[in-house]
Design an enzyme around this catalytic site. Structure first.
Site, PDB file in Angstrom:
ATOM      1  N   LYS A  63      -1.378 -19.405 -23.894  1.00 53.70           N
ATOM      2  CA  LYS A  63      -1.957 -18.519 -24.885  1.00 53.70           C
ATOM      3  C   LYS A  63      -2.620 -19.119 -26.267  1.00 53.70           C
ATOM      4  O   LYS A  63      -3.585 -18.802 -26.628  1.00 53.70           O
ATOM      5  CB  LYS A  63      -1.138 -17.326 -25.120  1.00 53.70           C
ATOM      6  CG  LYS A  63       0.099 -17.621 -26.387  1.00 53.70           C
ATOM      7  CD  LYS A  63       1.225 -18.332 -25.734  1.00 53.70           C
ATOM      8  CE  LYS A  63       2.014 -17.534 -24.554  1.00 53.70           C
ATOM      9  NZ  LYS A  63       3.182 -18.229 -24.240  1.00 53.70           N
ATOM     10  N   GLU A  87      -4.250 -14.153 -17.048  1.00 52.03           N
ATOM     11  CA  GLU A  87      -3.566 -12.909 -17.212  1.00 52.03           C
ATOM     12  C   GLU A  87      -2.012 -13.271 -17.698  1.00 52.03           C
ATOM     13  O   GLU A  87      -1.533 -12.386 -18.483  1.00 52.03           O
ATOM     14  CB  GLU A  87      -3.428 -12.096 -15.832  1.00 52.03           C
ATOM     15  CG  GLU A  87      -2.988 -10.796 -15.846  1.00 52.03           C
ATOM     16  CD  GLU A  87      -3.669  -9.764 -16.419  1.00 52.03           C
ATOM     17  OE1 GLU A  87      -3.360  -9.285 -17.830  1.00 52.03           O
ATOM     18  OE2 GLU A  87      -4.796  -9.527 -16.086  1.00 52.03           O
ATOM     19  N   GLY A  92       3.057 -11.388 -19.753  1.00 53.32           N
ATOM     20  CA  GLY A  92       3.744 -11.788 -18.568  1.00 53.32           C
ATOM     21  C   GLY A  92       3.262 -10.943 -17.392  1.00 53.32           C
ATOM     22  O   GLY A  92       2.069 -11.093 -17.164  1.00 53.32           O
ATOM     23  N   ILE A  94       2.587  -7.765 -17.158  1.00 49.79           N
ATOM     24  CA  ILE A  94       1.681  -6.615 -17.353  1.00 49.79           C
ATOM     25  C   ILE A  94       0.339  -6.898 -17.134  1.00 49.79           C
ATOM     26  O   ILE A  94      -0.267  -7.953 -18.034  1.00 49.79           O
ATOM     27  CB  ILE A  94       2.086  -6.145 -18.740  1.00 49.79           C
ATOM     28  CG1 ILE A  94       3.477  -5.772 -18.915  1.00 49.79           C
ATOM     29  CG2 ILE A  94       1.109  -4.889 -19.067  1.00 49.79           C
ATOM     30  CD1 ILE A  94       3.736  -5.272 -20.434  1.00 49.79           C
ATOM     31  N   GLY A 145      18.054 -18.722 -22.607  1.00 46.90           N
ATOM     32  CA  GLY A 145      16.649 -19.222 -22.339  1.00 46.90           C
ATOM     33  C   GLY A 145      15.489 -18.305 -22.748  1.00 46.90           C
ATOM     34  O   GLY A 145      14.190 -18.474 -22.620  1.00 46.90           O
ATOM     35  N   GLU A 148      13.563 -20.554 -27.899  1.00 47.94           N
ATOM     36  CA  GLU A 148      13.478 -21.980 -28.108  1.00 47.94           C
ATOM     37  C   GLU A 148      14.635 -22.294 -28.952  1.00 47.94           C
ATOM     38  O   GLU A 148      14.986 -21.635 -30.046  1.00 47.94           O
ATOM     39  CB  GLU A 148      12.250 -22.720 -28.397  1.00 47.94           C
ATOM     40  CG  GLU A 148      11.084 -22.338 -27.515  1.00 47.94           C
ATOM     41  CD  GLU A 148      11.270 -22.728 -25.906  1.00 47.94           C
ATOM     42  OE1 GLU A 148      12.023 -23.781 -26.025  1.00 47.94           O
ATOM     43  OE2 GLU A 148      10.904 -22.208 -24.965  1.00 47.94           O
ATOM     44  N   ASP A 159       3.501 -16.261 -31.626  1.00 50.91           N
ATOM     45  CA  ASP A 159       3.098 -16.247 -30.242  1.00 50.91           C
ATOM     46  C   ASP A 159       2.378 -14.968 -29.882  1.00 50.91           C
ATOM     47  O   ASP A 159       1.452 -14.880 -29.346  1.00 50.91           O
ATOM     48  CB  ASP A 159       4.623 -16.105 -29.559  1.00 50.91           C
ATOM     49  CG  ASP A 159       4.507 -15.730 -28.008  1.00 50.91           C
ATOM     50  OD1 ASP A 159       4.150 -16.568 -27.008  1.00 50.91           O
ATOM     51  OD2 ASP A 159       4.811 -14.658 -27.661  1.00 50.91           O
ATOM     52  N   LYS A 163      -1.416 -14.051 -28.460  1.00 55.92           N
ATOM     53  CA  LYS A 163      -2.106 -12.837 -27.369  1.00 55.92           C
ATOM     54  C   LYS A 163      -2.759 -11.686 -27.839  1.00 55.92           C
ATOM     55  O   LYS A 163      -3.600 -11.449 -26.978  1.00 55.92           O
ATOM     56  CB  LYS A 163      -0.349 -12.496 -26.861  1.00 55.92           C
ATOM     57  CG  LYS A 163       0.475 -13.224 -26.173  1.00 55.92           C
ATOM     58  CD  LYS A 163       1.670 -12.781 -26.036  1.00 55.92           C
ATOM     59  CE  LYS A 163       2.527 -13.777 -25.186  1.00 55.92           C
ATOM     60  NZ  LYS A 163       3.970 -13.348 -25.182  1.00 55.92           N
ATOM     61  N   GLY A 261       9.946 -15.002 -18.720  1.00 56.83           N
ATOM     62  CA  GLY A 261      10.638 -15.574 -17.447  1.00 56.83           C
ATOM     63  C   GLY A 261       9.631 -15.864 -16.296  1.00 56.83           C
ATOM     64  O   GLY A 261       8.544 -15.625 -16.493  1.00 56.83           O
TER      65      GLY A 261
END
Length: 381
Positions: A63, A87, A92, A94, A145, A148, A159, A163, A261
């Site tokens: 991204k 995508e 993720g 969606i 997880g 980070e 992040d 997006k 994930g």
């Protein structure tokens, strides 16, 4: 072939499938599709642009790289007749990019907002649903997880900013440099802010927003938001993502699913690979229509601001203050302030003694935003 960084790492596939030389793939004329899934945005940019120039289609989930170079990547696709699909880079599993491209391609699009980062949402869910402290919730997210070791890209709103820039391009045909989008995260959230939200029957969510404020101006920002129970986002918990959209004809719609994930992202990547079998590509219709929309900072936002230094109130030049509280250990105001003032003083707003949250109400210039935006657009058709 699969290009890898560490040849010593144990892998379940045949070792003949792997290489440490990316050029072995990029220069192979028998390979027509490159799937780029690495963390390094600069290296990803070189790989993706080389592949597009070599006439190869690309699927990416990077991204930051896409948001930073999107205009150039669109031009490269058009010049070389290639297709770049991504995508998996936004929310993720969606399928929001393809929906913005196809379903909303002829819509008068009003607003796009949501929860785009599973790590920060997991932390906030643990705080508001299980009374965990911020530090405890962050540690748990890291152990699982979801976050980070250095979580600032997630909790700091970087992040979701990348997006949002990508989604804005497909929603409005407007390419916005991520550096021009205000992002303030949840890293300074305190017990006082949590108590305030609970007393008002709110939850706090980290919400990126792109909104049309008149027929030509688009505003974008990433801010914590005080979310009421009647908001779509109120019940989006843990690592789940959600996208709420509003358009003139389709009205309000809501997309919900896992945003983080391996499996959710993998599902999006595999869907893009499958789409390339049918020569699918993003058409960027709204961008190519030259609709004249532009990015603006000329908007008033109502915010909750916890602060320590009174000088900050003066620097932000509040247009109006509707609520104020001051004690030795806790001070806050609720009032309207210019977005451009928040951007100008962003470094001060990142101080650990400060927390900012959008209340959900906003005013463009001196007028309350209304559905008349759509009436103006319809009249111009």
């Amino acid at each position: 072939k699969i290009a890898i960084k560490d040849p010593r790492k144990k892998r379940t596939l045949n070792k003949d499938l792997f290489t440490t030389d990316r050029n072995e793939i990029l220069n192979n004329t028998e390979i027509n599709t490159i799937v780029e899934l690495i963390n390094d945005a600069d290296a990803a940019y070189e790989i993706v642009t080389t592949a597009l120039r070599n006439g190869k289609n690309v699927v990416s989930a990077n991204k930051k790289m896409i948001a930073t170079h999107l205009k150039e990547l669109v031009d490269l696709q058009q010049k070389h007749g290639t297709s770049l699909l991504y995508e998996g880079a936004v929310c993720g599993s969606i399928p929001i990019i393809r929906n913005l491209e196809e379903y909303y391609d002829n819509e008068l699009f009003h607003a796009l907002s949501g929860i785009f980062n599973g790590s920060s949402n997991y932390i906030l869910s643990k705080i508001f649903n299980e009374n965990q402290s911020y530090d405890s919730a962050l540690k748990e997210a890291q152990e699982l997880g979801f976050a980070e070791t250095d979580p600032i890209l997630d909790v700091g709103g970087y992040d979701p900013k990348y997006k949002l820039a990508i989604a804005t391009a497909h929603a409005y045909g407007l390419f916005v440099n991520p550096d021009a989008i205000l992002n303030i995260g949840i890293q300074n959230l305190s017990k006082h802010d949590i108590k305030y939200a609970r007393e008002k029957n709110f939850k706090i969510k980290l919400v990126p927003t792109a909104r049309k404020v008149n027929t030509k101006d688009i505003v974008t920002y990433v801010l914590p938001k005080l979310v009421a129970k009647d908001d779509f986002l109120y019940n989006v918990e843990n690592e789940y993502n959600a996208v709420a959209v509003q358009a003139a004809f389709a009205d309000k719609q809501f997309f919900y699913g896992k945003g983080a994930g391996g499996h959710p992202t993998g599902a999006a990547v595999l869907s893009d690979i499958a789409a390339l079998r049918y020569d699918y590509r993003y058409e960027y219709k709204k961008y190519h229509s030259e609709n004249g929309v532009k990015h603006t900072e000329e908007i008033l936002l109502e915010i909750y601001l916890r602060y320590a230094d009174e000088d900050l109130i003066t620097l932000l030049e509040f247009d109006n203050i509707s609520e104020r509280y001051a004690a030795s250990s806790y001070k806050y105001v609720v009032g309207t302030v210019k977005l451009e003032s928040l951007i100008k003083n962003r470094d001060l707003l990142l101080d650990e003694s400060v927390f900012v949250a959008y209340t959900g109400r906003q005013i463009y210039k001196q007028e309350q935003l209304s559905e008349n935006v759509f009436a103006q657009e319809l009249a111009s058709l």
